[in-house]
Design a protein around this motif. Structure first.
Motif, mmCIF file in Angstrom:
data_model
loop_
_atom_site.group_PDB
_atom_site.id
_atom_site.type_symbol
_atom_site.label_atom_id
_atom_site.label_comp_id
_atom_site.label_asym_id
_atom_site.label_seq_id
_atom_site.Cartn_x
_atom_site.Cartn_y
_atom_site.Cartn_z
ATOM 1 N N LYS A 157 0.821 -1.210 0.000
ATOM 2 C CA LYS A 157 0.000 0.000 0.000
ATOM 3 C C LYS A 157 0.854 1.259 0.000
ATOM 4 N N ARG A 158 1.985 1.201 0.660
ATOM 5 C CA ARG A 158 2.859 2.370 0.691
ATOM 6 C C ARG A 158 3.363 2.739 -0.701
ATOM 7 N N ARG A 159 3.448 1.752 -1.559
ATOM 8 C CA ARG A 159 3.910 1.998 -2.926
ATOM 9 C C ARG A 159 2.754 2.095 -3.913
ATOM 10 N N GLY A 160 1.569 2.324 -3.393
ATOM 11 C CA GLY A 160 0.426 2.543 -4.276
ATOM 12 C C GLY A 160 -0.420 1.326 -4.541
ATOM 13 N N GLY A 161 -0.192 0.252 -3.833
ATOM 14 C CA GLY A 161 -1.004 -0.945 -4.024
ATOM 15 C C GLY A 161 -0.246 -2.032 -4.756
ATOM 16 N N PHE A 162 -0.978 -3.042 -5.200
ATOM 17 C CA PHE A 162 -0.358 -4.197 -5.844
ATOM 18 C C PHE A 162 -0.053 -3.889 -7.305
ATOM 19 N N SER A 163 1.117 -3.327 -7.537
ATOM 20 C CA SER A 163 1.577 -3.126 -8.911
ATOM 21 C C SER A 163 2.105 -4.448 -9.449
ATOM 22 N N THR A 164 2.329 -4.498 -10.748
ATOM 23 C CA THR A 164 2.898 -5.712 -11.351
ATOM 24 C C THR A 164 4.243 -6.035 -10.736
ATOM 25 N N ASN A 165 5.109 -5.022 -10.598
ATOM 26 C CA ASN A 165 6.441 -5.266 -10.052
ATOM 27 C C ASN A 165 6.378 -5.742 -8.608
ATOM 28 N N THR A 166 5.494 -5.160 -7.805
ATOM 29 C CA THR A 166 5.372 -5.588 -6.415
ATOM 30 C C THR A 166 4.910 -7.036 -6.330
ATOM 31 N N LEU A 167 3.950 -7.411 -7.157
ATOM 32 C CA LEU A 167 3.473 -8.797 -7.149
ATOM 33 C C LEU A 167 4.568 -9.767 -7.574
ATOM 34 N N LEU A 168 5.369 -9.379 -8.541
ATOM 35 C CA LEU A 168 6.478 -10.247 -8.958
ATOM 36 C C LEU A 168 7.516 -10.369 -7.837
ATOM 37 N N GLU A 169 7.746 -9.280 -7.117
ATOM 38 C CA GLU A 169 8.670 -9.351 -5.985
ATOM 39 C C GLU A 169 8.136 -10.292 -4.910
ATOM 40 N N LEU A 170 6.864 -10.178 -4.605
ATOM 41 C CA LEU A 170 6.267 -11.074 -3.610
ATOM 42 C C LEU A 170 6.305 -12.521 -4.101
ATOM 43 N N ALA A 171 6.040 -12.737 -5.379
ATOM 44 C CA ALA A 171 6.102 -14.096 -5.937
ATOM 45 C C ALA A 171 7.509 -14.661 -5.839
ATOM 46 N N GLY A 172 8.507 -13.774 -5.847
ATOM 47 C CA GLY A 172 9.883 -14.231 -5.714
ATOM 48 C C GLY A 172 10.208 -14.826 -4.362
ATOM 49 N N THR A 173 9.340 -14.610 -3.371
ATOM 50 C CA THR A 173 9.540 -15.229 -2.055
ATOM 51 C C THR A 173 9.023 -16.662 -2.014
ATOM 52 N N VAL A 174 8.313 -17.072 -3.044
ATOM 53 C CA VAL A 174 7.747 -18.427 -3.103
ATOM 54 C C VAL A 174 8.663 -19.281 -3.957
ATOM 55 N N GLU A 175 9.310 -20.214 -3.349
ATOM 56 C CA GLU A 175 10.284 -21.031 -4.059
ATOM 57 C C GLU A 175 9.632 -21.781 -5.220
ATOM 58 N N GLY A 176 10.241 -21.689 -6.375
ATOM 59 C CA GLY A 176 9.784 -22.427 -7.545
ATOM 60 C C GLY A 176 8.619 -21.812 -8.283
#
Length: 232
Positions: A141-160
């Protein structure tokens, strides 16, 4: 590709407090319990026969359906310090089946998040990304919500999870039809705010909403629900 830990990514995104609940996102009271920790065993994850519900766990005597929007602060409370983690552990243990109806009434960021979650389901990683999305909601939210880049960063925490195909599906909104269909289904339901819950087809009403944040209340409610016929 290097996979960073969830803690590293969330620190990079930046910590922030949850924003006030938005209209349609129902605040929860009495929160404060710590998330139940420990490994969760493998759990089945599939698209339901209706094409809009994501099903977690095998068929069971109890079916709990959750109605959520990824951008809803009360949903993040429920899935982090409420009873959401307990329900997931029960699904993994075969005590119940979880079903998720994902709405995106809180804007484009929600639509992008639901698309990413549906994409994660294709790789059997819905549960993991679902947790990462709610863990990261406040900082997103601090960065304006779920942007594409933010979602990809979060997905990077999920192995595989992340690869070229996953990233392309997130960037191009591959599952936009699912996102819109899920929104329509939610709009036709009884639900007027998130998070909301059904147990064996019976809506959890306002008088029983303590089941969303109180583990003892949830246990009592599920015990009673198991003793009455499912709603058809």
């Amino acid at each position: 590709m290097q996979v960073r830990s969830r803690r590293q990514v969330l620190a990079a995104i930046g910590a922030a407090a949850l924003a006030p609940a938005t209209a349609g996102c129902l605040p929860l009271g009495g929160l404060g319990q710590e998330r139940e920790t420990g490994p969760i065993g493998p759990v089945a994850q599939a698209l339901g026969s209706d094409g809009t519900t994501i099903v977690v766990g095998a068929p069971a005597k109890l079916t709990v359906k959750l109605f959520e929007d990824p951008s809803c602060p009360a949903c993040a409370d429920f899935e982090t310090t409420g009873t959401g983690p307990r329900l997931l552990r029960m699904a993994a243990a075969g005590e119940l089946q979880l079903q998720f109806a994902l709405g995106s009434f809180l804007g484009p960021g929600s639509k992008r998040a639901v698309n990413a979650l549906r994409t994660a389901l294709d790789k059997g990683r819905f549960v993991d990304l679902h947790q990462a999305v709610y863990d990261g909601q406040a900082s997103a939210k601090r960065r304006g919500g779920f942007s594409t880049n933010t979602l990809l960063e979060l997905a990077g925490t999920v192995e595989g999870l992340r690869d070229g195909d996953f990233d392309d599906a997130v960037r191009t909104a591959r599952h936009r039809e699912f996102v819109e269909a899920a929104d329509r289904a939610l709009g036709k339901s009884w639900v007027r705010g998130t998070p909301s819950m059904e147990v064996n087809g019976w809506p959890v009403t306002e008088g029983d909403r303590d089941v969303m944040d109180d583990g003892a209340a949830l246990r009592r409610y599920l015990k009673d629900a198991a003793e009455r016929p499912p709603r058809r």
